[in-house]
Motif scaffolding. Structure first.
Motif, PDB file in Angstrom:
ATOM      1  N   ARG A  95       0.843  -1.197   0.000  1.00 21.11           N
ATOM      2  CA  ARG A  95       0.000   0.000   0.000  1.00 21.11           C
ATOM      3  C   ARG A  95       0.879   1.247   0.000  1.00 21.11           C
ATOM      4  O   ARG A  95       2.003   1.240   0.499  1.00 21.11           O
ATOM      5  N   HIS A  96       0.336   2.301  -0.564  1.00 20.49           N
ATOM      6  CA  HIS A  96       1.074   3.552  -0.627  1.00 20.49           C
ATOM      7  C   HIS A  96       0.928   4.324   0.683  1.00 20.49           C
ATOM      8  O   HIS A  96       0.266   3.878   1.621  1.00 20.49           O
ATOM      9  N   ILE A  97       1.533   5.497   0.742  1.00 20.02           N
ATOM     10  CA  ILE A  97       1.568   6.305   1.958  1.00 20.02           C
ATOM     11  C   ILE A  97       0.579   7.459   1.820  1.00 20.02           C
ATOM     12  O   ILE A  97       0.415   8.024   0.736  1.00 20.02           O
ATOM     13  N   GLY A  98      -0.078   7.824   2.903  1.00 23.19           N
ATOM     14  CA  GLY A  98      -1.052   8.905   2.877  1.00 23.19           C
ATOM     15  C   GLY A  98      -0.418  10.255   2.600  1.00 23.19           C
ATOM     16  O   GLY A  98       0.780  10.460   2.811  1.00 23.19           O
ATOM     17  N   ALA A 103       3.761  14.425   2.813  1.00 27.88           N
ATOM     18  CA  ALA A 103       4.157  15.825   2.981  1.00 27.88           C
ATOM     19  C   ALA A 103       5.260  15.953   4.027  1.00 27.88           C
ATOM     20  O   ALA A 103       6.245  16.680   3.823  1.00 27.88           O
ATOM     21  N   PHE A 104       5.130  15.240   5.146  1.00 27.36           N
ATOM     22  CA  PHE A 104       6.179  15.271   6.169  1.00 27.36           C
ATOM     23  C   PHE A 104       7.476  14.660   5.638  1.00 27.36           C
ATOM     24  O   PHE A 104       8.571  15.177   5.889  1.00 27.36           O
ATOM     25  N   LEU A 105       7.351  13.550   4.906  1.00 28.38           N
ATOM     26  CA  LEU A 105       8.521  12.910   4.311  1.00 28.38           C
ATOM     27  C   LEU A 105       9.224  13.871   3.361  1.00 28.38           C
ATOM     28  O   LEU A 105      10.452  14.017   3.387  1.00 28.38           O
ATOM     29  N   ALA A 250       8.969  23.252  -0.829  1.00 28.40           N
ATOM     30  CA  ALA A 250       8.438  22.893   0.486  1.00 28.40           C
ATOM     31  C   ALA A 250       7.125  23.615   0.752  1.00 28.40           C
ATOM     32  O   ALA A 250       6.162  23.026   1.260  1.00 28.40           O
ATOM     33  N   ARG A 251       7.069  24.887   0.393  1.00 27.00           N
ATOM     34  CA  ARG A 251       5.840  25.663   0.574  1.00 27.00           C
ATOM     35  C   ARG A 251       4.722  25.113  -0.313  1.00 27.00           C
ATOM     36  O   ARG A 251       3.574  24.976   0.131  1.00 27.00           O
TER      37      ARG A 251
END
Length: 269
Positions: A95-98, A103-105, A250-251
């Protein structure tokens, strides 16, 4: 295996990663009783790692030593990475990541790139295999794998859905925008479980990358326009249309995640 190196200071145990010009081994450092990784096999090793050895970032592997072995030539002693790659995380779990976690990664990896770029270096090889996730505590790491031969445009063996367009064009240079592109392609994989360009034929894959034939993330899940727009910009075939800095990307990533979360909350209310 246990092959001695540097007059027995290190014992090479097994090959971990093989490139076309160098190989990384797991090794035992006898004088300090610890496991290290050792890269050896090419005269460019000292040049590559000397510019990394002084960087202060927990997200980049430490360079313990640069040395020379009478039989095997130059070698670099590296801090071993623990955990598993992003590829393993996504494929083994099925499964993929939420989006919030992606965003945190992305923010953490962008911070590592900022350190690298401030030192005048680019990575140029970022993909899910180079992103290492901690098994327990600790942050995300950005690995450097063995040296490969320079990319030859159109050669099938080197084709990858994570190559930036400029890496496929003869004579085109790479810069920080190349790293940002490859990071965006890696985050796309983390979010959707698929690479951004899906062709399996090398020539067709290169054409998709050069033509910007991106499959929008919304085709893989319930992502809104802001997420599609973020990746459309980050993966533009024209480098001048992409994010121009780590801070700008990042923004953009934060805003895409924020607006998606807001829209999801509004739809559920």
């Amino acid at each position: 295996m246990d092959i001695p190196l540097a007059r027995g200071k290190y014992l090479l145990e097994r090959a971990l990663f093989r490139g076309t010009r160098t190989t990384i081994f797991s090794a035992w450092q006898s004088n300090l009783d610890r496991t290290v990784w050792i890269e050896l096999g090419h005269r460019e090793l000292p040049i590559r790692h000397r510019s990394l050895s002084g960087l202060e970032s927990r997200g980049l592997p430490r360079i313990y030593e640069l040395g020379w072995d009478e039989e095997r030539g130059p070698f670099a002693v590296l801090e071993p990475l623990t955990g598993r790659s992003l590829t393993e995380r996504v494929l083994l779990s099925g499964r993929h990541i939420g989006l919030v976690e992606v965003a945190f990664l992305g923010q953490e990896l962008l911070g590592h790139l900022d350190v690298l770029h401030d030192a005048g270096r680019t990575h140029a090889e970022i993909d899910p295999d180079h992103v290492w996730l901690p098994s327990r505590r600790g942050g995300v790491r950005l690995a450097f794998h063995p040296l490969q031969d320079e990319l030859q445009p159109g050669v099938a063996i080197r084709s990858s859905p994570y190559h930036a367009p400029e890496q496929l064009r003869p004579g085109a240079g790479v810069d920080l925008r190349t790293d940002l592109y490859r990071l965006a392609a890696t985050l796309y994989f983390a979010l959707t479980g698929a690479p951004p360009f899906a062709a399996t034929d090398a020539a067709r894959l290169n054409a998709q990358i050069l033509g910007g034939e991106l499959t929008p993330p919304s085709r893989h899940g319930s992502f809104g326009r802001d997420v599609d727009d973020f990746f459309a910009r980050a993966l533009s075939p024209d480098a001048s249309d992409r994010f121009r800095s780590v801070q700008e990307m990042a923004r953009g990533l934060r805003l895409a995640a924020l607006f998606h979360d807001y829209e999801s909350s509004a739809d559920g209310s």
